[in-house]
Motif scaffolding. Sequence first.
Motif, PDB file in Angstrom:
ATOM      1  N   GLY A   1       1.690  -5.931  78.007  1.00  5.27           N
ATOM      2  CA  GLY A   1       0.478  -6.562  78.517  1.00  5.27           C
ATOM      3  C   GLY A   1      -0.254  -7.352  77.447  1.00  5.27           C
ATOM      4  O   GLY A   1      -1.199  -8.083  77.744  1.00  5.27           O
ATOM      5  N   GLN A   2       0.189  -7.203  76.205  1.00  4.60           N
ATOM      6  CA  GLN A   2      -0.401  -7.942  75.095  1.00  4.60           C
ATOM      7  C   GLN A   2       0.684  -8.751  74.391  1.00  4.60           C
ATOM      8  O   GLN A   2       1.869  -8.542  74.606  1.00  4.60           O
ATOM      9  N   LEU A   3       0.256  -9.687  73.533  1.00  8.86           N
ATOM     10  CA  LEU A   3       1.166 -10.608  72.865  1.00  8.86           C
ATOM     11  C   LEU A   3       1.211 -10.300  71.377  1.00  8.86           C
ATOM     12  O   LEU A   3       0.173 -10.319  70.703  1.00  8.86           O
ATOM     13  N   ILE A   4       2.406 -10.029  70.870  1.00 10.73           N
ATOM     14  CA  ILE A   4       2.626  -9.853  69.440  1.00 10.73           C
ATOM     15  C   ILE A   4       3.007 -11.218  68.874  1.00 10.73           C
ATOM     16  O   ILE A   4       3.977 -11.834  69.318  1.00 10.73           O
ATOM     17  N   ALA A   5       2.249 -11.701  67.898  1.00 12.24           N
ATOM     18  CA  ALA A   5       2.457 -13.047  67.366  1.00 12.24           C
ATOM     19  C   ALA A   5       2.293 -13.021  65.850  1.00 12.24           C
ATOM     20  O   ALA A   5       1.675 -12.114  65.293  1.00 12.24           O
ATOM     21  N   PRO A   6       2.836 -14.027  65.151  1.00 11.78           N
ATOM     22  CA  PRO A   6       2.657 -14.068  63.697  1.00 11.78           C
ATOM     23  C   PRO A   6       1.188 -14.137  63.308  1.00 11.78           C
ATOM     24  O   PRO A   6       0.371 -14.742  64.019  1.00 11.78           O
TER      25      PRO A   6
ATOM     26  N   LEU B   1      -0.835 -32.840  71.896  1.00 11.01           N
ATOM     27  CA  LEU B   1      -0.119 -31.819  71.132  1.00 11.01           C
ATOM     28  C   LEU B   1       0.150 -30.615  72.025  1.00 11.01           C
ATOM     29  O   LEU B   1      -0.773 -30.092  72.658  1.00 11.01           O
ATOM     30  N   THR B   2       1.374 -30.168  72.075  1.00 10.07           N
ATOM     31  CA  THR B   2       1.700 -29.033  72.927  1.00 10.07           C
ATOM     32  C   THR B   2       1.099 -27.759  72.347  1.00 10.07           C
ATOM     33  O   THR B   2       0.908 -27.637  71.123  1.00 10.07           O
ATOM     34  N   PRO B   3       0.814 -26.784  73.182  1.00 15.51           N
ATOM     35  CA  PRO B   3       0.270 -25.522  72.671  1.00 15.51           C
ATOM     36  C   PRO B   3       1.168 -24.858  71.638  1.00 15.51           C
ATOM     37  O   PRO B   3       0.683 -24.326  70.631  1.00 15.51           O
ATOM     38  N   SER B   4       2.472 -24.878  71.873  1.00 15.72           N
ATOM     39  CA  SER B   4       3.361 -24.232  70.912  1.00 15.72           C
ATOM     40  C   SER B   4       3.368 -24.974  69.580  1.00 15.72           C
ATOM     41  O   SER B   4       3.478 -24.353  68.514  1.00 15.72           O
TER      42      SER B   4
ATOM     43  N   THR C   1     -11.330 -11.396  78.070  1.00 17.39           N
ATOM     44  CA  THR C   1     -12.554 -11.740  78.792  1.00 17.39           C
ATOM     45  C   THR C   1     -12.195 -11.969  80.255  1.00 17.39           C
ATOM     46  O   THR C   1     -11.040 -12.271  80.575  1.00 17.39           O
ATOM     47  N   PRO C   2     -13.162 -11.858  81.155  1.00 18.53           N
ATOM     48  CA  PRO C   2     -12.845 -12.052  82.577  1.00 18.53           C
ATOM     49  C   PRO C   2     -12.234 -13.413  82.884  1.00 18.53           C
ATOM     50  O   PRO C   2     -11.266 -13.504  83.636  1.00 18.53           O
ATOM     51  N   LEU C   3     -12.776 -14.473  82.296  1.00 17.18           N
ATOM     52  CA  LEU C   3     -12.237 -15.802  82.577  1.00 17.18           C
ATOM     53  C   LEU C   3     -10.832 -15.951  82.004  1.00 17.18           C
ATOM     54  O   LEU C   3      -9.945 -16.505  82.657  1.00 17.18           O
ATOM     55  N   LEU C   4     -10.618 -15.453  80.796  1.00 12.26           N
ATOM     56  CA  LEU C   4      -9.288 -15.540  80.197  1.00 12.26           C
ATOM     57  C   LEU C   4      -8.282 -14.738  81.022  1.00 12.26           C
ATOM     58  O   LEU C   4      -7.155 -15.188  81.255  1.00 12.26           O
ATOM     59  N   ALA C   5      -8.681 -13.558  81.458  1.00 15.41           N
ATOM     60  CA  ALA C   5      -7.776 -12.741  82.280  1.00 15.41           C
ATOM     61  C   ALA C   5      -7.409 -13.471  83.569  1.00 15.41           C
ATOM     62  O   ALA C   5      -6.243 -13.456  84.000  1.00 15.41           O
ATOM     63  N   ARG C   6      -8.403 -14.106  84.176  1.00 14.75           N
ATOM     64  CA  ARG C   6      -8.142 -14.835  85.425  1.00 14.75           C
ATOM     65  C   ARG C   6      -7.182 -15.999  85.172  1.00 14.75           C
ATOM     66  O   ARG C   6      -6.264 -16.243  85.970  1.00 14.75           O
ATOM     67  N   LYS C   7      -7.382 -16.697  84.052  1.00 11.88           N
ATOM     68  CA  LYS C   7      -6.549 -17.850  83.751  1.00 11.88           C
ATOM     69  C   LYS C   7      -5.132 -17.443  83.377  1.00 11.88           C
ATOM     70  O   LYS C   7      -4.157 -18.030  83.866  1.00 11.88           O
ATOM     71  N   THR C   8      -4.973 -16.457  82.501  1.00 16.52           N
ATOM     72  CA  THR C   8      -3.630 -16.084  82.051  1.00 16.52           C
ATOM     73  C   THR C   8      -2.828 -15.423  83.164  1.00 16.52           C
ATOM     74  O   THR C   8      -1.595 -15.481  83.156  1.00 16.52           O
ATOM     75  N   ALA C   9      -3.507 -14.816  84.131  1.00 23.57           N
ATOM     76  CA  ALA C   9      -2.780 -14.223  85.255  1.00 23.57           C
ATOM     77  C   ALA C   9      -2.060 -15.288  86.069  1.00 23.57           C
ATOM     78  O   ALA C   9      -1.084 -14.992  86.775  1.00 23.57           O
ATOM     79  N   GLN C  10      -2.515 -16.521  85.964  1.00 20.76           N
ATOM     80  CA  GLN C  10      -1.903 -17.620  86.710  1.00 20.76           C
ATOM     81  C   GLN C  10      -0.895 -18.424  85.876  1.00 20.76           C
ATOM     82  O   GLN C  10      -0.325 -19.400  86.362  1.00 20.76           O
ATOM     83  N   ALA C  11      -0.685 -18.023  84.621  1.00 19.37           N
ATOM     84  CA  ALA C  11       0.203 -18.778  83.735  1.00 19.37           C
ATOM     85  C   ALA C  11       1.649 -18.642  84.194  1.00 19.37           C
ATOM     86  O   ALA C  11       2.165 -17.536  84.352  1.00 19.37           O
ATOM     87  N   ASP C  12       2.320 -19.772  84.388  1.00 18.41           N
ATOM     88  CA  ASP C  12       3.716 -19.781  84.833  1.00 18.41           C
ATOM     89  C   ASP C  12       4.692 -20.133  83.715  1.00 18.41           C
ATOM     90  O   ASP C  12       5.894 -20.236  83.960  1.00 18.41           O
TER      91      ASP C  12
ATOM     92  N   LEU D   1       5.190 -20.271  79.009  1.00 18.66           N
ATOM     93  CA  LEU D   1       4.644 -19.919  77.699  1.00 18.66           C
ATOM     94  C   LEU D   1       3.550 -20.891  77.299  1.00 18.66           C
ATOM     95  O   LEU D   1       2.494 -20.467  76.786  1.00 18.66           O
ATOM     96  N   ASP D   2       3.759 -22.186  77.504  1.00 22.27           N
ATOM     97  CA  ASP D   2       2.735 -23.151  77.119  1.00 22.27           C
ATOM     98  C   ASP D   2       1.430 -22.921  77.876  1.00 22.27           C
ATOM     99  O   ASP D   2       0.345 -23.073  77.310  1.00 22.27           O
ATOM    100  N   GLU D   3       1.518 -22.563  79.142  1.00 25.81           N
ATOM    101  CA  GLU D   3       0.292 -22.285  79.887  1.00 25.81           C
ATOM    102  C   GLU D   3      -0.427 -21.060  79.322  1.00 25.81           C
ATOM    103  O   GLU D   3      -1.660 -21.046  79.224  1.00 25.81           O
ATOM    104  N   LEU D   4       0.332 -20.038  78.942  1.00 29.46           N
ATOM    105  CA  LEU D   4      -0.272 -18.850  78.352  1.00 29.46           C
ATOM    106  C   LEU D   4      -0.930 -19.183  77.018  1.00 29.46           C
ATOM    107  O   LEU D   4      -2.094 -18.825  76.772  1.00 29.46           O
TER     108      LEU D   4
END
Length: 429
Positions: free
Chosen positions: A61-66, A348-351, A390-401, A403-406
Amino acid sequence: MKAYRGALLRFDDQHQPVYDSDGLLVIGPDAQGGRQLVHAAGAYDALAGRFPDVAVEDVRGQLIAPGFVDLHVHYPQTDVIGAPAPGLLPWLENYTYPHESRFADKAYARSVADFFFDELMRHGVTTALTFATSHPASVDAAFEAAQARGLRFITGKVLQDRHSPDGVRDDTQQSLADTEALIRRWHGVGRLGYAITPRFAPTSTEAQLRGAGEIAARHPDVWIQSHVAENRDEIRWAMELFPGARSYLGVYDDVGLLRERAIYAHCIHLDGEDRQLMARSGAAAAVSPTSNLFLGSGFFDYVQADDHGMRYGLASDVGGGTSFSPFHTMLAAYYVGREGQTKTGLSLTPSRLWWQHTAGAARALGLEGVIGNLQPGCEADFVVLDPQATPLLARKTAQADSLDELLFALIVLGDDRVVRRCVVDGRTA
């Protein structure tokens, strides 16, 4: 050894993101039993059977990143964030220099350094290339604070022997002797590194700059850091002071301060020959978008930088920069890409933004494969990020289809609340 299970982000040799929605990161000591390294990273199903006896912490449920790499920041300017000024030069005169004069007091410098490093880690930054002040005590204080936290950290005494007020102006010969002594004391101790640090060409005599270049030649593994081509008034001033130089960047080249492991902040107003020189020398640009926007300095030209093969990475540039947050820095870089390019806006792409603040910044430092990534062999510096912080971030990431959207949701809506854990050398900070 220890392992973490969750979504996992890293980068391949072509700077492309590698993502496992259910990943496993395995860390443990190096062969000497000291530094913590990544031993394996990949899909959980593919790796779990190879490490049956390793304890796994479940962070699904969380993201491990550098861990993020900040390529240019001023720790003594922590309390200068948000100081109002019409531009760079009056900002330095009215706010920065008076505040930096206090760093002759090592106890004061250490108190700021402790806050600074805690703030960096709270925002997920695990490596920083940092200016100190002209006082050797400010360097000792920063290194001691970083060493206590196990951070990979690079700094240096600022060199400024002219056009600077009492309290920050140094003596030419003493400044060079202090630089040599600090290199011997700190460079290569644990995860610490030294950077030869002229503030910028107008505040150093030619003798001081040449002396810095001679030190750099004697110590090819140390870093060099300074500022260049940030502001048009600054450029005019530099060219008045160094009329024999081809350009502002050429001032540094003429004295031996352009090479691998040389990082120059801003690099906004360069011409094609300057950019070719940057690429040819191996020097890199620290792109500082929140600072450039705040001080009205201009826009880094990504298109021209790429066309000329320049190296670069992202930086907060606190206190001209307005936030320690890598998310705010990446978002500002996105704005710069859209608005500040030579011909047409660049999206610029998110990645790519994320790469610039992690593995790309590591590459600029000459530390590719050491920090800024989670491939096997990299040092175990990473963050655990909460897409539902945050509530808004949770709402947005739940719709991510994708990696770039996330990643873009995190860039646009994220802040320090997203960073649930910052791990430095395998240990939670």
